[in-house]
Scaffold this motif. Structure first.
Motif, PDB file in Angstrom:
ATOM      1  N   GLU A   9      16.373 -41.640 -37.301  1.00 17.62           N
ATOM      2  CA  GLU A   9      16.642 -40.217 -37.107  1.00 17.62           C
ATOM      3  C   GLU A   9      15.733 -39.728 -35.981  1.00 17.62           C
ATOM      4  O   GLU A   9      14.510 -39.800 -36.089  1.00 17.62           O
ATOM      5  N   GLU A  11      14.844 -36.590 -33.196  1.00 24.86           N
ATOM      6  CA  GLU A  11      15.006 -35.151 -33.007  1.00 24.86           C
ATOM      7  C   GLU A  11      14.609 -34.758 -31.595  1.00 24.86           C
ATOM      8  O   GLU A  11      13.565 -35.173 -31.088  1.00 24.86           O
ATOM      9  N   SER A  26      31.003 -32.783 -29.504  1.00 22.09           N
ATOM     10  CA  SER A  26      32.203 -32.873 -30.344  1.00 22.09           C
ATOM     11  C   SER A  26      33.513 -32.997 -29.574  1.00 22.09           C
ATOM     12  O   SER A  26      34.556 -33.189 -30.186  1.00 22.09           O
ATOM     13  N   ARG A  62      33.214 -33.153 -39.155  1.00 20.87           N
ATOM     14  CA  ARG A  62      33.030 -32.119 -38.131  1.00 20.87           C
ATOM     15  C   ARG A  62      32.788 -30.789 -38.838  1.00 20.87           C
ATOM     16  O   ARG A  62      33.642 -30.313 -39.567  1.00 20.87           O
ATOM     17  N   LYS A  63      31.608 -30.233 -38.624  1.00 21.03           N
ATOM     18  CA  LYS A  63      31.287 -28.904 -39.150  1.00 21.03           C
ATOM     19  C   LYS A  63      30.859 -28.052 -37.963  1.00 21.03           C
ATOM     20  O   LYS A  63      29.834 -28.324 -37.337  1.00 21.03           O
ATOM     21  N   LYS A  66      27.378 -27.323 -36.402  1.00 23.40           N
ATOM     22  CA  LYS A  66      26.392 -27.910 -37.323  1.00 23.40           C
ATOM     23  C   LYS A  66      26.253 -29.422 -37.163  1.00 23.40           C
ATOM     24  O   LYS A  66      25.159 -29.921 -36.976  1.00 23.40           O
ATOM     25  N   LEU A  67      27.382 -30.151 -37.283  1.00 24.59           N
ATOM     26  CA  LEU A  67      27.266 -31.602 -37.214  1.00 24.59           C
ATOM     27  C   LEU A  67      28.588 -32.261 -36.867  1.00 24.59           C
ATOM     28  O   LEU A  67      29.660 -31.699 -37.084  1.00 24.59           O
ATOM     29  N   ARG A  69      30.087 -36.440 -37.040  1.00 24.44           N
ATOM     30  CA  ARG A  69      29.854 -37.865 -37.313  1.00 24.44           C
ATOM     31  C   ARG A  69      31.002 -38.662 -36.712  1.00 24.44           C
ATOM     32  O   ARG A  69      32.162 -38.298 -36.840  1.00 24.44           O
ATOM     33  N   GLU A  84      25.639 -39.982 -36.063  1.00 18.53           N
ATOM     34  CA  GLU A  84      25.854 -38.574 -36.351  1.00 18.53           C
ATOM     35  C   GLU A  84      24.959 -37.712 -35.476  1.00 18.53           C
ATOM     36  O   GLU A  84      23.829 -38.086 -35.177  1.00 18.53           O
ATOM     37  N   ARG A  86      23.449 -33.840 -35.509  1.00 14.22           N
ATOM     38  CA  ARG A  86      23.268 -32.606 -36.283  1.00 14.22           C
ATOM     39  C   ARG A  86      22.563 -31.584 -35.405  1.00 14.22           C
ATOM     40  O   ARG A  86      21.668 -31.924 -34.642  1.00 14.22           O
ATOM     41  N   ASN A  88      20.237 -28.303 -35.573  1.00 14.42           N
ATOM     42  CA  ASN A  88      19.348 -27.582 -36.472  1.00 14.42           C
ATOM     43  C   ASN A  88      18.690 -26.437 -35.693  1.00 14.42           C
ATOM     44  O   ASN A  88      18.146 -26.664 -34.617  1.00 14.42           O
TER      45      ASN A  88
END
Length: 130
Positions: A9, A11, A26, A62-63, A66-67, A69, A84, A86, A88
């Motif tokens: 992960e 960031e 996306s 797919r959000k 937000k995120l 994958r 993925e 994300r 934040n």
């Protein structure tokens, strides 16, 4: 041990808005600006091309803002594997962070982190975030 996987992960703080960043992570046009040399869509599958090689991923989660994958398809070695992105937003500072989650071979971890760092630098330049 060959083939042993680890989830990493990473960031990255980006000077941008969640909406602008979401577009870059996306959509085919957004991904082609920083992630691959060329990105096309074939049905629900994103076709990623780099210097003569081609890989296929499906956007499986797919959000909005937000995120996202992506799950690798049509590749026996990567079958069922995913990565993925994300987004934040820090409630106090308003900083926008992109969190990259990827499954990597343990013996390739350092190389893949370096590749992600370079890709994100390209993304930052495209966003005017450097």
């Amino acid at each position: 041990m060959a083939g042993q996987k680890e989830t990493i992960e990473l960031e990255y703080i980006l000077n941008t808005t969640p909406g602008l960043l979401f577009n870059r992570i996306s959509t085919a046009s957004g991904l082609s600006e920083w992630f691959a040399d060329e990105v096309n869509i074939d049905g629900k599958v994103f076709v990623l091309r780099w210097e003569g090689s081609e890989q296929r991923v499906e956007q499986t989660v797919r959000k909005e803002n937000k995120l996202v994958r992506y799950t690798w398809v049509d590749d026996e070695e990567l079958e069922g594997e995913w990565f993925e992105f994300r987004i934040n937003v820090d409630e106090l500072t308003g900083d926008v962070a992109l969190i990259v989650i990827d499954n990597v071979d343990v013996d390739e971890k350092d190389d893949l982190i370096e590749i992600w760092n370079r890709q994100i630098d390209t993304l930052k330049r495209g966003l005017g975030s450097i």
